[in-house]
Each structure stands twice: as structure tokens, then as C-alpha cells.
Design an enzyme around this catalytic site. Structure first.
Site, PDB file in Angstrom:
ATOM      1  N   TYR A 156     -18.657  -1.359 -23.752  1.00 27.61           N
ATOM      2  CA  TYR A 156     -18.033  -1.227 -25.074  1.00 27.61           C
ATOM      3  C   TYR A 156     -18.742  -2.106 -26.097  1.00 27.61           C
ATOM      4  CZ  TYR A 156     -14.098  -0.476 -28.291  1.00 27.61           C
ATOM      5  OH  TYR A 156     -13.311  -0.115 -29.353  1.00 27.61           O
ATOM      6  N   LYS A 160     -20.667  -0.898 -29.547  1.00 30.81           N
ATOM      7  CA  LYS A 160     -20.221  -1.352 -30.853  1.00 30.81           C
ATOM      8  C   LYS A 160     -21.325  -2.113 -31.591  1.00 30.81           C
ATOM      9  CE  LYS A 160     -16.063   0.328 -31.118  1.00 30.81           C
ATOM     10  NZ  LYS A 160     -15.719   1.309 -32.177  1.00 30.81           N
TER      11      LYS A 160
END
Length: 260
Positions: A156, A160
Site C-alpha cells: 500500500y 501511494k
């Protein structure tokens, strides 16, 4: 008068929390809103709330991770409203909580598909429409995970960070066309989903959800967690003329949990 009177916003990732609040925040400031997510009933429900505020709404079920769906979503928005002034890329998916060294590349690729490439697809499709109308704004909903060294969040975090870099590059490329591209990085977001998480952690630790929240909130300068409507207000600001000289930036919305 609203900050976004006469504007059209396309918001992806419509859900019961952030997606809903983004759509309603834009509507309250005068924008008509196209809404998209995979769950038709959810999109239709939020569209009804937008209409109750006196704005036009278009519900478009579909996946931002699917190229064909993205083309259909943007085409439907343009057909209905004739323009797109703001795109809010809110669609995301949390990968499994696993250590990066043991995570498969297929899992990491899947994280990039929805957390990065979905935003790029919609941005690529919306930009020519904005250019034709003399400009526009793109807002990427990022995450404070970029700032925090948390184990099991590697896939993640990678996606991002890539989303932030992509937003900055788009800001540089689209700036001459008066298209501004900015990001928001929320921290914990107070709401039903987070409350459920706190309850599960509390059960494991033999404490209360309120105690878990209080411990986390104590890390912030304001001693509380931001609500999704407060984060949505920052998106409205970035899409509005108040931010007409702001592009390529990332605003942290974290009640002062950390400073940049």
C-alpha cells in the site's frame, strides 16, 4: 453562492464514508456530481442524496480498475453534463497486511492496479475534456501511510508513493493547460469503518474501542481524529478558485499527528 457553482465533478470510489462525503461536499458548494463505484445500490443512494441538495447527479456503476469501465464512466459524464471540471480520484483498495519481503508480486501488482493505475486512467481520459473547457482540477486522495514506517503495509505504501509522484508529474505536464493536480493525505479517518477496526483491536487487547481511539488521538496536536467530511472540505478547497495558484502539492489532513 457556492465555491463550485456551475462546475461538474466526477468522484470515484463512492462508499459510505469518504466517497459519500466527497460527493456531498462538492454538491453543497454548487457542483453537479457524477459518481462511480462498483456497487450500484451504493452509488444510487449517494446520487439521491446529491439530488436532495438541489444538484444534478449521475450514478455510474463500474470499476475504476477496468479500462473499458473508465472510458464508459468518463464518456457518460461528458454526455450528461457536457464537461468535467474536477476529477476526484478516491477509489482504493487495501492490500493484505503482509510483510513486503514475503508478499507475492501478483499481490503488489493488484495493489497498484486500483491504487495507482485507476487514477491515471481516469485522469488521462478527463484531461482532454478539461483542456477543451480551458482548465480544471484533479484531486488524488492519498494516505498518511506515506509518512509512517508501519510493517505489513508495504504494498500500500509503495502504491501511494507512486500516486504522489504521478500527481506531481501530471501537475507539471498539465499546468500549461490550466489543469491543477493536487493530493490529500488523510490519517486515521473517524467513521464507521474505523470504529469497527477499533472494536476488533479492543477485543484482542481486552480494552475498549474508546481507549484505543484515545491513545491514537493523543498522538495528534488537536488530540482527535479527522472526520471524512473535514477531509472532503480540503478537496473542495483544492478544486475551488481559492486554490487557483496551488498545484503539485500534497496537503496532510491529520489533526497535527505529524508536521511537514
Amino acid at each position: 453562492m457556492g465555491l463550485l457553482d456551475g462546475k461538474v465533478a466526477l468522484v470515484s470510489g463512492i462508499g459510505p464514508g469518504m466517497g459519500r462525503d466527497l460527493a456531498l461536499a462538492f454538491a453543497r458548494e454548487g457542483a453537479d456530481v457524477a459518481l462511480t463505484a462498483r456497487t450500484e445500490a451504493r452509488v444510487e443512494a449517494v446520487a439521491a442524496e446529491v439530488r436532495a441538495l438541489g444538484r444534478r447527479a449521475l450514478a455510474i456503476p463500474g470499476s475504476a480498475a477496468d479500462e473499458t469501465d473508465c472510458k464508459r464512466i468518463v464518456a457518460a459524464t461528458e454526455a450528461e453534463f457536457g464537461r468535467i471540471d474536477c476529477l476526484v480520484n478516491n477509489a482504493f483498495q487495501q492490500p493484505p497486511f503482509e510483510m513486503l519481503e514475503a508478499q507475492t508480486l501478483d499481490t503488489i501488482r493488484a495493489s497498484f492496479e486500483i491504487n495507482l493505475f485507476a487514477a491515471l486512467r481516469l485522469s488521462q481520459l478527463a484531461a482532454p475534456i478539461m483542456r477543451r473547457e480551458g482548465g480544471g482540477t484533479i484531486v488524488m486522495v492519498n494516505s498518511a501511510i506515506m509518512r509512517e514506517p508501519l510493517p505489513t503495509m508495504g504494498a500500500y505504501k509503495m502504491a501511494k508513493h507512486a500516486l504522489l509522484g504521478m500527481a506531481q508529474q501530471l501537475a507539471a505536464e498539465l499546468g500549461p493547460d490550466n489543469i491543477r493536480v493536487n493530493s490529500i493525505a488523510p490519517w486515521y479517518i473517524k467513521g464507521e469503518s474505523l470504529d469497527g477496526y477499533f472494536r476488533s483491536v479492543a477485543a484482542e487487547q481486552a480494552t475498549t474501542a474508546e481507549a484505543i481511539e484515545a491513545d491514537i488521538a493523543a498522538q495528534s496536536a488537536l488530540r482527535r481524529l479527522p472526520r471524512s467530511d473535514e477531509i472532503s472540505d480540503v478537496a473542495v478547497f483544492l478544486a475551488s478558485p481559492l486554490a487557483r495558484a496551488v498545484t503539485g502539492q500534497c496537503i496532510d489532513v491529520n489533526c497535527g499527528a505529524f508536521f511537514q
